[in-house]
Motif scaffolding. Structure first.
Motif, PDB file in Angstrom:
ATOM      1  N   LYS A   1       1.135  -1.037   0.299  1.00 10.89           N
ATOM      2  CA  LYS A   1       0.191  -0.162  -0.430  1.00 10.89           C
ATOM      3  C   LYS A   1       1.227   1.204   0.090  1.00 10.89           C
ATOM      4  CE  LYS A   1      -3.778  -1.944   2.435  1.00 10.89           C
ATOM      5  NZ  LYS A   1      -4.947  -2.328   3.208  1.00 10.89           N
ATOM      6  N   ILE A   2       2.186   1.395   0.744  1.00 10.53           N
ATOM      7  CA  ILE A   2       2.765   2.118   0.866  1.00 10.53           C
ATOM      8  C   ILE A   2       3.799   2.350  -0.940  1.00 10.53           C
ATOM      9  CG2 ILE A   2       5.141   3.041   1.808  1.00 10.53           C
ATOM     10  CD1 ILE A   2       4.876   1.690   4.209  1.00 10.53           C
ATOM     11  N   ALA A   3       3.879   1.492  -1.396  1.00  9.03           N
ATOM     12  CA  ALA A   3       4.414   1.442  -2.740  1.00  9.03           C
ATOM     13  C   ALA A   3       3.584   2.420  -3.812  1.00  9.03           C
ATOM     14  CB  ALA A   3       5.045  -0.013  -3.035  1.00  9.03           C
ATOM     15  N   ILE A   4       2.027   1.990  -3.529  1.00  7.31           N
ATOM     16  CA  ILE A   4       1.329   1.883  -4.652  1.00  7.31           C
ATOM     17  C   ILE A   4       0.783   3.521  -4.470  1.00  7.31           C
ATOM     18  CG2 ILE A   4      -0.846   1.981  -4.306  1.00  7.31           C
ATOM     19  CD1 ILE A   4       0.622  -0.271  -6.121  1.00  7.31           C
ATOM     20  N   ASN A   5       0.762   4.263  -2.617  1.00  6.94           N
ATOM     21  CA  ASN A   5       0.197   5.404  -2.816  1.00  6.94           C
ATOM     22  C   ASN A   5       1.685   6.187  -3.200  1.00  6.94           C
ATOM     23  OD1 ASN A   5      -1.072   7.798  -0.981  1.00  6.94           O
ATOM     24  ND2 ASN A   5       0.843   7.034   0.174  1.00  6.94           N
ATOM     25  N   TYR A   6       2.649   6.208  -3.060  1.00  9.40           N
ATOM     26  CA  TYR A   6       3.985   7.209  -3.488  1.00  9.40           C
ATOM     27  C   TYR A   6       3.960   6.922  -4.384  1.00  9.40           C
ATOM     28  CZ  TYR A   6       8.544   8.271  -3.803  1.00  9.40           C
ATOM     29  OH  TYR A   6       9.452   8.965  -4.373  1.00  9.40           O
ATOM     30  N   LEU A   7       3.763   5.816  -5.649  1.00  9.57           N
ATOM     31  CA  LEU A   7       3.971   5.912  -7.191  1.00  9.57           C
ATOM     32  C   LEU A   7       2.509   6.601  -7.289  1.00  9.57           C
ATOM     33  CD1 LEU A   7       4.631   1.999  -7.621  1.00  9.57           C
ATOM     34  CD2 LEU A   7       6.340   4.223  -7.729  1.00  9.57           C
ATOM     35  N   SER A   8       1.701   6.359  -6.594  1.00  2.80           N
ATOM     36  CA  SER A   8       0.256   7.960  -7.173  1.00  2.80           C
ATOM     37  C   SER A   8       0.552   8.720  -6.339  1.00  2.80           C
ATOM     38  CB  SER A   8      -1.046   6.680  -6.861  1.00  2.80           C
ATOM     39  OG  SER A   8      -1.048   7.132  -5.834  1.00  2.80           O
ATOM     40  N   THR A   9       1.558   9.356  -6.207  1.00  2.00           N
ATOM     41  CA  THR A   9       1.777  10.839  -5.384  1.00  2.00           C
ATOM     42  C   THR A   9       3.277  11.510  -5.622  1.00  2.00           C
ATOM     43  OG1 THR A   9       2.194  10.367  -3.629  1.00  2.00           O
ATOM     44  CG2 THR A   9      -0.068  10.190  -3.666  1.00  2.00           C
ATOM     45  N   TRP A  10       3.738  10.575  -5.186  1.00  2.00           N
ATOM     46  CA  TRP A  10       4.897  11.847  -5.940  1.00  2.00           C
ATOM     47  C   TRP A  10       5.765  11.507  -6.362  1.00  2.00           C
ATOM     48  CZ3 TRP A  10       5.382  16.970  -4.168  1.00  2.00           C
ATOM     49  CH2 TRP A  10       4.066  17.389  -3.140  1.00  2.00           C
ATOM     50  N   PHE A  11       6.335  10.182  -6.181  1.00  3.01           N
ATOM     51  CA  PHE A  11       6.918   9.206  -7.823  1.00  3.01           C
ATOM     52  C   PHE A  11       7.133   9.883  -8.750  1.00  3.01           C
ATOM     53  CE2 PHE A  11       8.421   6.180 -10.154  1.00  3.01           C
ATOM     54  CZ  PHE A  11       9.817   6.081  -9.781  1.00  3.01           C
ATOM     55  N   ILE A  12       6.575  10.752  -9.562  1.00  2.00           N
ATOM     56  CA  ILE A  12       6.446  10.752 -10.890  1.00  2.00           C
ATOM     57  C   ILE A  12       7.292  12.781 -10.996  1.00  2.00           C
ATOM     58  CG2 ILE A  12       5.102  11.789 -12.455  1.00  2.00           C
ATOM     59  CD1 ILE A  12       4.838   9.160 -12.642  1.00  2.00           C
ATOM     60  N   LEU A  13       6.985  13.327  -9.868  1.00  4.02           N
ATOM     61  CA  LEU A  13       7.360  14.632  -9.458  1.00  4.02           C
ATOM     62  C   LEU A  13       8.981  14.296  -9.533  1.00  4.02           C
ATOM     63  CD1 LEU A  13       7.505  17.681  -9.336  1.00  4.02           C
ATOM     64  CD2 LEU A  13       7.032  17.205  -7.309  1.00  4.02           C
ATOM     65  N   ASP A  14       8.572  13.171  -8.369  1.00  5.74           N
ATOM     66  CA  ASP A  14      10.437  13.153  -7.717  1.00  5.74           C
ATOM     67  C   ASP A  14      11.076  13.002  -9.047  1.00  5.74           C
ATOM     68  OD1 ASP A  14      10.164  13.935  -5.243  1.00  5.74           O
ATOM     69  OD2 ASP A  14       9.893  12.262  -4.267  1.00  5.74           O
ATOM     70  N   CYS A  15      11.168  12.111  -9.876  1.00  8.19           N
ATOM     71  CA  CYS A  15      11.657  11.386 -11.064  1.00  8.19           C
ATOM     72  C   CYS A  15      11.775  12.554 -12.244  1.00  8.19           C
ATOM     73  CB  CYS A  15      10.682   9.857 -11.612  1.00  8.19           C
ATOM     74  SG  CYS A  15      11.006   8.831 -10.785  1.00  8.19           S
ATOM     75  N   ALA A  16      10.669  13.038 -12.307  1.00  7.02           N
ATOM     76  CA  ALA A  16      10.611  14.125 -13.276  1.00  7.02           C
ATOM     77  C   ALA A  16      12.343  15.372 -12.566  1.00  7.02           C
ATOM     78  CB  ALA A  16       9.093  15.317 -13.309  1.00  7.02           C
ATOM     79  N   VAL A  17      11.945  15.399 -11.123  1.00  5.54           N
ATOM     80  CA  VAL A  17      13.889  16.298 -11.133  1.00  5.54           C
ATOM     81  C   VAL A  17      14.715  15.669 -10.921  1.00  5.54           C
ATOM     82  CG1 VAL A  17      13.873  17.795  -9.221  1.00  5.54           C
ATOM     83  CG2 VAL A  17      11.940  18.109 -10.096  1.00  5.54           C
TER      84      VAL A  17
END
Length: 171
Positions: free
Chosen positions: A99-115
């Motif tokens: 659940k932690i992984a799903i939550n992170y992937l659906s919230t901040w992960f894309i922004l973090d990778c984009a930076v």
């Protein structure tokens, strides 16, 4: 945010070493996470001050290079750390890795990778990719450091975590 009493009772028993030793996810209110978030807050504030000054093309000093590398390593580790940090959903502490992984992937992960990804390419590739014609694109990437300021969006989460820790009856 509403916290259940059961969740708040667990926090004093969960120190950093017991969490790491038993392989449990880290609660978002744990002192280690608070220290991590405060460090992130200072790095964001540094970026807010330093990045606009790069427009003036002052001669770079060692401190700037050090801070660039420190920030890049910190935010890269933050991506990994985020997969091991629980979160609250409707007042309940979620400490399930899936659940932690799903939550992170659906919230901040894309922004973090984009930076982070362009930063790594810029830091590692400015000299080594020059022969391949990629050097010009990477130099453009240096000009796009403004993208790092997207981390300002994380300020609210960090400040909320700090305030919650301060207001907690367990501090």
């Amino acid at each position: 945010l509403v916290r259940s009493t059961k969740t708040m009772e667990l926090l004093p028993q969960m120190n950093c070493f017991s969490i790491l030793r038993h392989g449990r996810p880290i609660p978002p209110s744990a002192p280690i996470r608070l220290a991590w978030d405060v460090t992130g807050l200072f790095l964001i504030l540094y970026d807010i001050c330093a990045i606009p000054l790069e427009a003036f093309e002052f001669e770079r000093i060692f401190f700037q290079d050090f801070m660039d590398w420190a920030a890049l390593l910190f935010w890269t580790l933050d991506v990994i750390f985020s997969f091991f940090t629980g979160y609250y959903h409707n007042g309940q502490l979620i400490l399930d890795y899936w659940k932690i992984a799903i939550n992170y992937l659906s919230t901040w992960f894309i922004l973090d990778c984009a930076v982070i990804i362009p930063e790594w390419l810029t830091m590692l590739g400015s000299d080594s990719f020059a022969y391949a014609g990629i050097g010009r694109a990477l130099r453009l990437g240096k000009a796009m450091r403004v993208v790092r300021l997207l981390r300002v969006l994380k300020l609210r989460r960090i400040i909320d975590a700090c305030l919650e820790y301060i207001e907690s009856e367990f501090t």
